[in-house]
Design an enzyme around this catalytic site. Structure first.
Site, mmCIF file in Angstrom:
data_model
loop_
_atom_site.group_PDB
_atom_site.id
_atom_site.type_symbol
_atom_site.label_atom_id
_atom_site.label_comp_id
_atom_site.label_asym_id
_atom_site.label_seq_id
_atom_site.Cartn_x
_atom_site.Cartn_y
_atom_site.Cartn_z
ATOM 1 N N GLY A 19 58.171 42.536 41.676
ATOM 2 C CA GLY A 19 58.297 41.090 41.509
ATOM 3 C C GLY A 19 57.922 40.268 42.725
ATOM 4 O O GLY A 19 58.404 39.142 42.869
ATOM 5 N N ASN A 113 48.151 35.369 33.759
ATOM 6 C CA ASN A 113 48.405 36.684 34.351
ATOM 7 C C ASN A 113 47.653 36.755 35.667
ATOM 8 O O ASN A 113 46.644 36.073 35.857
ATOM 9 C CB ASN A 113 47.907 37.794 33.428
ATOM 10 C CG ASN A 113 48.169 39.177 34.007
ATOM 11 O OD1 ASN A 113 49.248 39.439 34.534
ATOM 12 N ND2 ASN A 113 47.184 40.060 33.924
ATOM 13 N N HIS A 115 45.757 39.617 38.105
ATOM 14 C CA HIS A 115 45.233 40.984 38.122
ATOM 15 C C HIS A 115 44.658 41.230 39.521
ATOM 16 O O HIS A 115 44.006 40.348 40.074
ATOM 17 C CB HIS A 115 44.140 41.117 37.057
ATOM 18 C CG HIS A 115 43.586 42.494 36.955
ATOM 19 N ND1 HIS A 115 44.262 43.524 36.326
ATOM 20 C CD2 HIS A 115 42.426 43.027 37.420
ATOM 21 C CE1 HIS A 115 43.534 44.627 36.416
ATOM 22 N NE2 HIS A 115 42.417 44.355 37.072
ATOM 23 N N ASP A 156 43.548 41.779 30.038
ATOM 24 C CA ASP A 156 42.651 41.289 31.100
ATOM 25 C C ASP A 156 41.381 40.625 30.583
ATOM 26 O O ASP A 156 40.369 40.612 31.283
ATOM 27 C CB ASP A 156 42.263 42.436 32.044
ATOM 28 C CG ASP A 156 43.481 43.105 32.655
ATOM 29 O OD1 ASP A 156 44.503 42.418 32.838
ATOM 30 O OD2 ASP A 156 43.409 44.303 32.955
ATOM 31 N N GLU A 185 47.081 37.484 46.521
ATOM 32 C CA GLU A 185 47.745 37.150 45.247
ATOM 33 C C GLU A 185 48.874 36.156 45.467
ATOM 34 O O GLU A 185 49.032 35.189 44.709
ATOM 35 C CB GLU A 185 48.325 38.417 44.598
ATOM 36 C CG GLU A 185 47.289 39.393 44.102
ATOM 37 C CD GLU A 185 47.930 40.608 43.439
ATOM 38 O OE1 GLU A 185 48.958 40.449 42.763
ATOM 39 O OE2 GLU A 185 47.415 41.722 43.621
HETATM 40 C C1 GRF Z 1 50.201 42.841 41.274
HETATM 41 O O1 GRF Z 1 49.253 43.570 41.991
HETATM 42 C C2 GRF Z 1 49.551 42.098 40.151
HETATM 43 O O2 GRF Z 1 48.228 41.723 40.425
HETATM 44 C C3 GRF Z 1 49.582 43.088 39.024
HETATM 45 O O3 GRF Z 1 50.789 43.775 39.190
HETATM 46 C C4 GRF Z 1 51.177 43.743 40.550
HETATM 47 C C5 GRF Z 1 52.576 43.231 40.580
HETATM 48 O O4 GRF Z 1 53.124 43.289 41.860
HETATM 49 N N1 GRF Z 1 49.472 42.450 37.741
HETATM 50 P P1 GRF Z 1 54.505 42.596 42.131
HETATM 51 O O5 GRF Z 1 55.528 43.197 41.176
HETATM 52 O O6 GRF Z 1 54.343 41.133 41.887
HETATM 53 O O7 GRF Z 1 54.837 42.894 43.554
#
Ligand code: GRF
Length: 233
Positions: A19, A113, A115, A156, A185
């Site tokens: 998370g 989402n 990715h 995706d 991210e």
């Molecule tokens: C991330 O790399 C995201 O891109 C993918 O799942 C991972 C989740 O990581 N969908 P976290 O649980 O937010 O640390």
């Protein structure tokens, strides 16, 4: 789903793991004077660290198990949970299940989402976690990075809202690459979420965002320049 004009929008986050993206969304929301969304619900399919992050912020947690259950039952329970919480927008943050089709249909254009690769490359079923970064390394590409996209019925494949190119460096392993991409991210997803919510509140479509610089290099970098693609100056 409640009306588009209510402010702020009520958001649900779906997560199955650590998370950290959920946390980045929560932190961004808390840091805005006028956040266009309030996170009201975490939906998860299993016990995971994301639940602790939710509880620490007073966000309700709803566990909807998926394994061994009929898809229609999972869909009904998920839709009920979202409706009970009057959810307007949904952010997937490491949710490892396919979102039930009735959710995608009812919240169309309001489910994002993230990715960890530049879609449409390195996406689809089985492309999650280290598998993504291993495939990137094996391909020999020199550029990767996160994609924020709208969620459709297939893994995706929804339209892309934002991407951020991140270099693949000599000597990278799946772990070092994952860490570099994850940092991007955490900065990209909250901005993309904010962008979508402001568009929804304004009653207009969210235009794709251009990245503020060609490559994310882990240096502090203001994202105020993140602009809708083709927007007027
Ligand atoms: C991330 O790399 C995201 O891109 C993918 O799942 C991972 C989740 O990581 N969908 P976290 O649980 O937010 O640390």
């Amino acid at each position: 789903m409640s009306a588009a004009a209510s402010r702020p929008l009520r958001a649900a986050v779906f997560a199955s793991g650590g998370g950290s993206n959920f946390q980045a969304l929560l932190d961004h929301e808390a840091g805005l004077d006028d956040s266009p969304w309030t996170t009201v619900l975490l939906v998860t399919d299993r016990a995971c660290s994301a639940q602790e992050r939710a509880r620490a912020r007073g966000v309700a947690v709803r566990v909807v198990p998926v394994s061994g259950r009929a898809p229609a039952e999972v869909a009904d329970e998920t839709v009920s949970a979202l409706r009970d919480a009057s959810v307007d927008v949904i952010f997937l943050a490491g949710y490892l299940r396919l979102v039930p089709a009735p959710v995608v249909e009812s919240w169309s254009g309001r489910v994002l989402n993230i990715h960890p690769a530049l879609l449409p490359s390195f996406g689809g079923k089985g492309m999650w976690g280290r598998h993504v970064h291993e495939a990137v390394l094996q391909s020999g590409t020199r550029i990767t990075g996160p994609t924020v996209h709208f969620v459709s019925a297939a893994y995706d494949e929804g339209s892309i809202l934002a991407q951020w190119p991140v270099p693949v460096l000599d000597g990278d392993t799946a772990a070092t690459l994952a860490a570099r991409v994850l940092e991007a991210e955490h900065r990209l997803y909250p901005r993309a979420a904010e962008h979508l919510c402001r568009a929804v509140l304004a009653g207009r479509p969210a235009l794709p965002l251009d990245p503020p610089s060609p490559h994310f290099m882990s240096a502090p970098e203001p994202l105020s320049s993140l602009q809708p693609h083709n927007s007027s100056p």
